[in-house]
Design a protein around this motif. Structure first.
Motif, PDB file in Angstrom:
ATOM      1  N   CYS A 199     -44.192 -10.586  43.103  1.00  0.00           N
ATOM      2  CA  CYS A 199     -43.374 -10.950  44.255  1.00  0.00           C
ATOM      3  C   CYS A 199     -44.282 -11.449  45.385  1.00  0.00           C
ATOM      4  N   GLU A 242     -44.384 -10.731  48.588  1.00  0.00           N
ATOM      5  CA  GLU A 242     -44.765  -9.812  49.668  1.00  0.00           C
ATOM      6  C   GLU A 242     -46.112  -9.171  49.334  1.00  0.00           C
ATOM      7  N   GLU A 243     -47.178  -9.658  49.999  1.00  0.00           N
ATOM      8  CA  GLU A 243     -48.540  -9.256  49.642  1.00  0.00           C
ATOM      9  C   GLU A 243     -48.767  -7.754  49.781  1.00  0.00           C
ATOM     10  N   ARG A 278     -46.740  -5.328  49.504  1.00  0.00           N
ATOM     11  CA  ARG A 278     -46.088  -4.566  48.452  1.00  0.00           C
ATOM     12  C   ARG A 278     -46.866  -4.681  47.136  1.00  0.00           C
ATOM     13  N   PRO A 313     -47.954 -15.384  43.667  1.00  0.00           N
ATOM     14  CA  PRO A 313     -46.637 -15.026  44.180  1.00  0.00           C
ATOM     15  C   PRO A 313     -45.548 -15.889  43.533  1.00  0.00           C
ATOM     16  N   ARG A 347     -32.618 -12.212  45.335  1.00  0.00           N
ATOM     17  CA  ARG A 347     -33.877 -12.918  45.494  1.00  0.00           C
ATOM     18  C   ARG A 347     -33.557 -14.399  45.264  1.00  0.00           C
TER      19      ARG A 347
END
Ligand SMILES: [Zn+2]
Length: 194
Positions: free
Chosen positions: A4, A6-7, A9, A66, A167
């Motif tokens: 995903c 969101e770095e 996370r 990502p 998403r």
């Protein structure tokens, strides 16, 4: 390997030993960073250095990309997806290219690659959709190879969202194809964890 966007996370999952090796399913650990990349996003150019990981089982290294990316594509997957959708809806290459601010040859390249493997995409994403949602009925034909492939992407996206939360659909597509939707070699598409 696609994760995903969101770095923070992803970093927490990596440090916490929650990411599995795509080759052997053992735990991945942090292993520095890869070289800097630039991704052309709708919001402007985005520069970052992807995280590199090393498997504690097979010792293989994997770069975490990502899910806004596709492998070896400089443009955000949402932009590539918008071009494919517009073309299926009847808009020509040049007009799409101008609207999205991308060279026409680039758009032509995406479309050629997608059109050349619609049956593979339809089959893969139908399988993904059924794996995510075993209660799913049959996926109805949409009328052409390209439209059927897009429909399968949409159905798999909905099945994913039902299970893991909403998403953007093209980010789900990036993940389910392990980034290989438009990769030169279709073996990366065929060897995802599905
Ligand atoms: Zn491994």
């Amino acid at each position: 390997m696609i994760v995903c966007v969101e770095e923070a996370r992803v970093e927490a999952e990596l440090v916490g030993g929650l990411l599995a090796c795509p080759s052997c399913r053992e735990v991945l650990g942090p292993w520095g960073h890869a070289r800097e990349r630039v991704l052309r996003r709708v919001s402007g150019d985005w520069r970052w250095r992807p995280r590199r990981t090393r498997c504690r089982g097979c010792a293989g290294t994997h770069v975490l990309l990502p899910d806004v990316c596709l492998l070896r594509r400089q443009d955000e997957v949402a932009v590539i997806g918008a071009a494919i959708e517009a073309n299926v809806a009847g808009e020509g290459c040049r007009s799409i290219a101008e609207r999205l601010g991308v060279p026409a040859d680039t758009v032509r390249g995406w479309l050629r690659r997608f059109v050349g493997r619609t049956e593979l995409i339809r089959a893969l994403f139908t399988r993904c959709a059924l794996a995510l949602d075993p209660m799913l009925g049959s996926v109805l034909p949409a009328g052409s190879g390209v439209a059927d492939a897009l429909e399968a992407l949409a159905v798999a996206g909905r099945a994913w969202a039902l299970r893991f939360g909403p998403r953007p659909v093209w980010q789900i597509v990036s993940r389910l194809s392990a980034g290989g939707l438009l990769a030169r070699n279709t073996s990366s598409l065929a060897t995802t964890w599905w």
